[in-house]
Design an enzyme around this catalytic site. Structure first.
Site, PDB file in Angstrom:
ATOM      1  CD  GLU A  53      -4.520  -5.592   3.389  1.00 40.58           C
ATOM      2  OE1 GLU A  53      -3.312  -5.841   3.180  1.00 40.58           O
ATOM      3  OE2 GLU A  53      -4.916  -4.636   4.089  1.00 40.58           O
TER       4      GLU A  53
ATOM      5  CD  GLU B  57      -3.032  -0.932   2.290  1.00 30.90           C
ATOM      6  OE1 GLU B  57      -2.830  -0.135   3.236  1.00 30.90           O
ATOM      7  OE2 GLU B  57      -4.044  -1.649   2.226  1.00 30.90           O
TER       8      GLU B  57
HETATM    9  C1  IDC Z   1      -3.068  -3.995  10.368  1.00 26.85           C
HETATM   10  C2  IDC Z   1      -3.306  -5.206  11.254  1.00 26.85           C
HETATM   11  C3  IDC Z   1      -3.014  -4.857  12.675  1.00 26.85           C
HETATM   12  C4  IDC Z   1      -1.607  -4.302  12.758  1.00 26.85           C
HETATM   13  C5  IDC Z   1      -1.421  -3.138  11.804  1.00 26.85           C
HETATM   14  C6  IDC Z   1       0.007  -2.636  11.785  1.00 26.85           C
HETATM   15  O1  IDC Z   1      -4.629  -5.665  11.059  1.00 26.85           O
HETATM   16  O2  IDC Z   1      -3.149  -5.990  13.508  1.00 26.85           O
HETATM   17  O3  IDC Z   1      -1.325  -3.883  14.057  1.00 26.85           O
HETATM   18  O4  IDC Z   1      -1.766  -3.527  10.504  1.00 26.85           O
HETATM   19  O5  IDC Z   1       0.027  -1.299  11.438  1.00 26.85           O
HETATM   20  C7  IDC Z   1      -4.139  -2.170   5.723  1.00 26.85           C
HETATM   21  C8  IDC Z   1      -2.805  -2.797   5.730  1.00 26.85           C
HETATM   22  C9  IDC Z   1      -2.702  -3.844   6.806  1.00 26.85           C
HETATM   23  C10 IDC Z   1      -3.428  -3.410   8.076  1.00 26.85           C
HETATM   24  C11 IDC Z   1      -4.908  -3.301   7.746  1.00 26.85           C
HETATM   25  C12 IDC Z   1      -5.796  -2.915   8.933  1.00 26.85           C
HETATM   26  O6  IDC Z   1      -2.441  -3.346   4.493  1.00 26.85           O
HETATM   27  O7  IDC Z   1      -1.345  -4.068   7.077  1.00 26.85           O
HETATM   28  O8  IDC Z   1      -3.245  -4.403   9.036  1.00 26.85           O
HETATM   29  N1  IDC Z   1      -5.072  -2.332   6.671  1.00 26.85           N
HETATM   30  O9  IDC Z   1      -5.429  -1.674   9.452  1.00 26.85           O
HETATM   31  N2  IDC Z   1      -4.597  -1.318   4.820  1.00 26.85           N
HETATM   32  C13 IDC Z   1      -5.815  -0.905   5.196  1.00 26.85           C
HETATM   33  C14 IDC Z   1      -6.146  -1.542   6.373  1.00 26.85           C
END
Ligand code: IDC
Length: 309
Positions: free
Chosen positions: A230, A142
């Protein structure tokens, strides 16, 4: 019974559609791990088999954070991370599923920051798996930040893709898009010059609704192949309440356009996006009681879509 991979083989892109070896449209459907460093126990044969046989998944995405805690660029155990990728890729091969290797940038919003390491990583990884046609490469999860425009992401892609192409000339490559892989509508201005690249669109249904769905439709209208590598149905933090109405609207979009979709995440972290409940110890063979609201909904979607003969 033949496996999904045996039936569909080497993939390619035609127009906006992902196609199989027989030139028939295919939809990859499956789950993404959470950070491999955090939940390695979910990369196991019984888990993947359960996802395949009980849920109807045909793909697993292996998410390797670059800059979060224990990330590849932030002190993570690189050998252990690559061993987990190796295990996941091998399990997918044995089970006849597709595998996506994800260079999971996030807080490092500009993929160019670690392009040297990415180049080295993808050179070695593609040399390892270049002859395994069930592998897809996702070069940046991302991209984000005001300065990280599509030309900036393209600059990175133009460095990494040729490196992969040396070893995997025909593999499908997924490229992230600006604003946390939402701005798929910008790609058409200057698409990557490679026939087998698709562009990532990510959504969290309780945060992203009509506006992002319209972006997706716009991108498709302009000939940009998109891949939902995702998503979840809660909010963008990975937490909060799920929005079933928005989730169903997204689901309708997948179906209408035959989009591939991968749910975040195969873990039992105490957050809404996790497919497995935090109080469940099971690492495979999940019952209804082991699944979160998100997990139950998503398993239902996969089951409804499964297309075994
Ligand atoms: C989130 C995980 C969370 C973790 C965090 C780290 O769900 O447990 O602590 O990252 O910063 C994304 C990202 C993905 C995120 C997810 C939810 O690709 O890594 O995971 N998210 O926030 N993009 C949009 C949402």
């Amino acid at each position: 019974m033949t496996t999904y991979f045996e039936r569909h083989g080497t993939l390619h892109v035609s127009g906006t559609q992902l196609m199989d070896a027989h030139d028939t449209p295919v939809q990859l459907r499956g789950v993404s791990t959470l950070g491999l460093a955090w939940y390695p126990e979910f990369v196991n044969e019984d888990a993947f088999r359960t996802l395949r046989d009980d849920w109807g998944a045909n793909t697993v995405r292996l998410a390797m954070y670059t800059c979060e805690d224990g990330g590849y660029m932030t002190g993570g155990d690189r050998q252990a991370l690559e061993a987990l990728i190796d295990k996941g890729v091998k399990l997918c091969r044995e089970l006849g599923m597709y595998a996506i290797i994800d260079w999971h940038i996030l807080s490092d919003g500009d993929p160019n920051i670690h392009a040297d390491a990415a180049e080295d990583f993808f050179a070695r990884i593609s040399a390892r798996y270049g002859d395994q046609p069930h592998v897809l490469y996702e070069i940046c999860n991302e991209p984000n930040g005001a300065a990280v425009t599509w030309p900036v992401v393209r600059q990175y892609a133009d460095r990494i893709i040729p490196v992969i192409r040396e070893n995997a000339p025909d593999a499908v490559i997924l490229c992230g898009t600006p604003t946390w892989s939402q701005d798929v509508d910008l790609v058409a201005q200057d698409p990557i010059d490679d026939p087998n690249v698709m562009y990532s669109l990510h959504f969290y249904a309780a945060t992203h609704r009509d506006i992002l769905r319209r972006k997706a439709e716009n991108a498709l209208k302009h000939g940009t192949p998109i891949f939902i590598s995702e998503f979840s149905i809660c909010d963008a933090s990975g937490n909060g309440a799920v929005d079933m109405k928005s989730a169903e609207a997204w689901r309708a979009l997948f179906e209408e356009h035959g989009l591939s979709y991968i749910a975040w995440s195969l873990s039992n972290r105490d957050e809404s996006a996790a497919l497995i409940r935090a109080d469940s110890d099971r690492k495979s063979d999940w019952t209804d009681e082991d699944l979160t609201e998100t997990g139950l909904w998503f398993r239902g979607v996969l089951r409804a879509d499964r297309d075994e003969p």
